[in-house]
Design a protein around this motif. Structure first.
Motif, PDB file in Angstrom:
ATOM      1  N   ALA A 143       0.826  -1.204   0.000  1.00 53.85           N
ATOM      2  CA  ALA A 143       0.000   0.000   0.000  1.00 53.85           C
ATOM      3  C   ALA A 143       0.863   1.259   0.000  1.00 53.85           C
ATOM      4  O   ALA A 143       1.923   1.311   0.631  1.00 53.85           O
ATOM      5  N   ALA A 144       0.394   2.278  -0.719  1.00 52.08           N
ATOM      6  CA  ALA A 144       1.080   3.566  -0.730  1.00 52.08           C
ATOM      7  C   ALA A 144       0.970   4.204   0.652  1.00 52.08           C
ATOM      8  O   ALA A 144      -0.013   3.982   1.373  1.00 52.08           O
ATOM      9  N   PRO A 145       1.975   4.996   1.070  1.00 55.70           N
ATOM     10  CA  PRO A 145       1.905   5.664   2.373  1.00 55.70           C
ATOM     11  C   PRO A 145       0.640   6.524   2.476  1.00 55.70           C
ATOM     12  O   PRO A 145       0.243   7.176   1.512  1.00 55.70           O
ATOM     13  N   GLU A 146       0.031   6.492   3.652  1.00 55.75           N
ATOM     14  CA  GLU A 146      -1.201   7.250   3.852  1.00 55.75           C
ATOM     15  C   GLU A 146      -0.963   8.740   3.632  1.00 55.75           C
ATOM     16  O   GLU A 146       0.002   9.319   4.122  1.00 55.75           O
ATOM     17  N   GLY A 147      -1.817   9.363   2.855  1.00 58.37           N
ATOM     18  CA  GLY A 147      -1.704  10.785   2.587  1.00 58.37           C
ATOM     19  C   GLY A 147      -0.826  11.144   1.412  1.00 58.37           C
ATOM     20  O   GLY A 147      -0.754  12.311   1.017  1.00 58.37           O
ATOM     21  N   SER A 148      -0.137  10.139   0.827  1.00 53.93           N
ATOM     22  CA  SER A 148       0.728  10.428  -0.316  1.00 53.93           C
ATOM     23  C   SER A 148      -0.075  10.399  -1.611  1.00 53.93           C
ATOM     24  O   SER A 148      -1.197   9.901  -1.659  1.00 53.93           O
ATOM     25  N   ARG A 149       0.527  10.911  -2.674  1.00 56.44           N
ATOM     26  CA  ARG A 149      -0.115  10.889  -3.981  1.00 56.44           C
ATOM     27  C   ARG A 149       0.321   9.691  -4.812  1.00 56.44           C
ATOM     28  O   ARG A 149      -0.124   9.525  -5.942  1.00 56.44           O
ATOM     29  N   ASP A 150       1.207   8.873  -4.272  1.00 59.40           N
ATOM     30  CA  ASP A 150       1.700   7.716  -5.005  1.00 59.40           C
ATOM     31  C   ASP A 150       0.638   6.620  -5.073  1.00 59.40           C
ATOM     32  O   ASP A 150      -0.280   6.558  -4.244  1.00 59.40           O
ATOM     33  N   ASP A 151       0.781   5.763  -6.076  1.00 60.73           N
ATOM     34  CA  ASP A 151      -0.051   4.572  -6.155  1.00 60.73           C
ATOM     35  C   ASP A 151       0.587   3.459  -5.326  1.00 60.73           C
ATOM     36  O   ASP A 151       1.697   3.603  -4.803  1.00 60.73           O
ATOM     37  N   ASN A 152      -0.103   2.336  -5.214  1.00 60.00           N
ATOM     38  CA  ASN A 152       0.464   1.181  -4.533  1.00 60.00           C
ATOM     39  C   ASN A 152       1.664   0.660  -5.318  1.00 60.00           C
ATOM     40  O   ASN A 152       1.757   0.819  -6.537  1.00 60.00           O
ATOM     41  N   SER A 153       2.588   0.016  -4.625  1.00 56.29           N
ATOM     42  CA  SER A 153       3.765  -0.565  -5.258  1.00 56.29           C
ATOM     43  C   SER A 153       3.531  -2.053  -5.509  1.00 56.29           C
ATOM     44  O   SER A 153       2.920  -2.737  -4.677  1.00 56.29           O
ATOM     45  N   THR A 154       4.012  -2.549  -6.646  1.00 57.17           N
ATOM     46  CA  THR A 154       3.824  -3.965  -6.989  1.00 57.17           C
ATOM     47  C   THR A 154       5.180  -4.630  -7.218  1.00 57.17           C
ATOM     48  O   THR A 154       6.110  -4.008  -7.734  1.00 57.17           O
TER      49      THR A 154
END
Length: 490
Positions: A144-155
């Motif tokens: 999961a992307a860090p809470e509050g960030s604009r990034d998507d999840n990492s795979t």
């Protein structure tokens, strides 16, 4: 002929299975899980020597749940064989998905029991005898992307991973060979960048236990790493850097690494700050061994690794793409270090270096000071430089630098020399000597290559101390550093 097992073993009943195979390998599986978890399945049967369980649910004491669509067990005369299909592990914390198409296990009963709490294994000697391996196909994980960030999840994906283990010796004293191979790896970060690797192989040999180390303190610890077609890509897929092939290997006497291993174990759960690595360095004075590395055709694209304001200038210097290769070796013997290396950067330069060094240590006060108020100079390795020789042939670096900076390098050095000398009249002679040597080295490297720099440092000072003192007392530079520059004549 397929034979459905109708009886339900007492052990399986206690574990809550809805249908059970009472074959010998199922009993081995149940025994390995005693005190570690519970298992259930919807259907079990045996055909020949193969025992099969369907819709398996494994609940471990640490809260992990593993779902397996099909679980097959067999025995090849020396090792237990388990094949699992469509394996899924319950989400936990930042992990949103963890799955594998296939998992294949081969090993003895002790390996199987250790599989459920692998992190707790501190003694590899009970595994002496049967080699073991775990092979994972079609691995996938989502973080999961860090809470509050604009990034998507990492795979993270890998077409194949394999972990191997083989203990040699006796149950009371042994060495352990551990290997890891990964193929078809891809990691896509939440910012869209990614790291890929076609092949990675890691092999290491370690003492199997503390008792094994005590029994043979001089046994070897080794690490070998090989990789091919590894790359880092920016958002959109363009290459930032790539390596065609790379190799690293190290071999040391185990006894000299005990202080470092002890410190690592003591702080294994702590954040690895620069202070930690300074302390690790201080444990290596007694290390005896060697390190070798070789990187073939590493490609770096400046537009994808440099700040945007620097890209245009590097392009003007013909440095849109840089290709380099290098190899080196380090020999360590109870504080004495011999190092050598060669590097070639296509179209820019080729260079070689040899160094005769002695290991120093970071003072405890310096570690504490750096922890309170970090200073980059604090991190300069505390090595005593008995002798260092550096040879360089310029194949275009001077011209490229001139294009980037807008003037010839020697002119720029002379300009800086005069400006700094005027600002610091008391040490103007030192500044002029150092700047002149740098300009001469660059000129010889370009016009009469190769250029050679011979350097040694006051034997009473390690390199870190020498640089710090030179910053505070620049007038002492020529007393601290003994150097000469000229063409290679031999």
């Amino acid at each position: 002929m397929q034979r459905y097992i109708t009886g339900i073993s007492l052990a399986a009943a206690l574990l809550g299975s809805t249908s059970a195979s009472a074959g010998p390998l199922t009993d081995v599986l149940l025994t390995s899980l005693e005190g570690k978890g519970e298992i259930s399945w919807s259907e079990g049967y045996q055909q020949g020597t193969t025992e099969t369980l369907k819709d398996v649910v494994l609940r471990l004491e640490d809260g992990r749940r593993v779902d397996i669509s099909l679980f097959e067990m067999d025995f090849d005369g020396t090792a237990i064989l388990f094949d699992a299909e469509n394996v899924r592990i319950n989400p936990e914390g930042e992990i949103l998905l963890l799955r594998a198409d296939t998992v294949k296990f081969k090993g003895g009963r002790a390996h199987l029991s250790a599989l459920w709490d692998f992190d707790m294994v501190t003694d590899a000697c009970p595994f002496v005898g049967v080699p073991a391996s775990v092979e994972v196909g079609g691995f996938g994980m989502i973080i999961a992307a860090p809470e509050g960030s604009r990034d998507d999840n990492s795979t993270y994906r890998a077409s194949r991973m394999e972990l191997r283990q083989h203990s040699k010796g006796t149950p009371s004293a042994c060495s352990a060979d551990i290997g890891f191979t990964m193929q078809g790896y891809q990691a896509v970060g939440g910012d869209g960048s990614s790291t890929v690797s076609s092949f990675l192989d890691v092999e290491t040999t370690l003492p199997g236990s503390l008792a094994s180390l005590a029994a043979d303190p001089e046994q070897l610890v080794s690490l070998n790493v090989e990789t091919s077609e590894a790359a880092n890509l920016i958002n959109g897929g363009a290459t930032a850097w790539a390596i065609d092939e790379g190799m690293f290997n190290a071999e040391f006497s185990a006894l000299g690494l005990v202080p470092a291993a002890t410190l690592t174990l003591r702080h294994r759960a702590d954040p690895k700050s620069s202070g930690y690595w300074m302390k690790i360095w201080n444990t290596l004075n007694a290390a005896t061994g060697e390190i070798n590395f070789d990187v073939d055709s590493m490609t770096v694209r400046s537009a994808n690794v440099l700040p945007p304001q620097s890209v245009a200038k590097f392009s003007e210097g013909g440095l849109t793409t840089v290709i380099l290769s290098g190899e080196g070796a380090v020999d360590m013997a109870a504080g004495d270090v011999l190092a050598e290396g060669d590097v070639s950067i296509t179209g820019l330069l080729s260079a070689s270096m040899t160094a005769d060094l002695r290991m120093g240590t970071f003072p405890e006060g310096a570690i504490a000071k750096h922890t309170r108020a970090p200073d980059p100079l604090d991190l300069i390795p505390p090595v005593y430089v008995n002798k260092l020789r550096y040879d360089q042939t310029d194949d275009g670096a001077i011209d490229a630098a001139a294009s980037i900076m807008g003037m010839p390098v020697t002119v720029l050095i002379n300009q800086i020399r005069e400006e700094k000398a005027a600002e610091n009249m008391s040490v103007s002679g030192v500044i002029r000597d150092v700047a002149t040597a740098a300009a001469n080295f660059a000129s010889i490297s370009y016009r009469q290559p190769p250029a050679r720099l011979d350097l040694s440092v006051d034997p009473e000072l390690d390199l870190r101390e020498a640089v710090i003192i030179s910053r505070s007392l620049p007038g002492e530079i020529l007393n601290i550093f003994d150097y000469s520059v000229g063409p290679v004549t031999e």
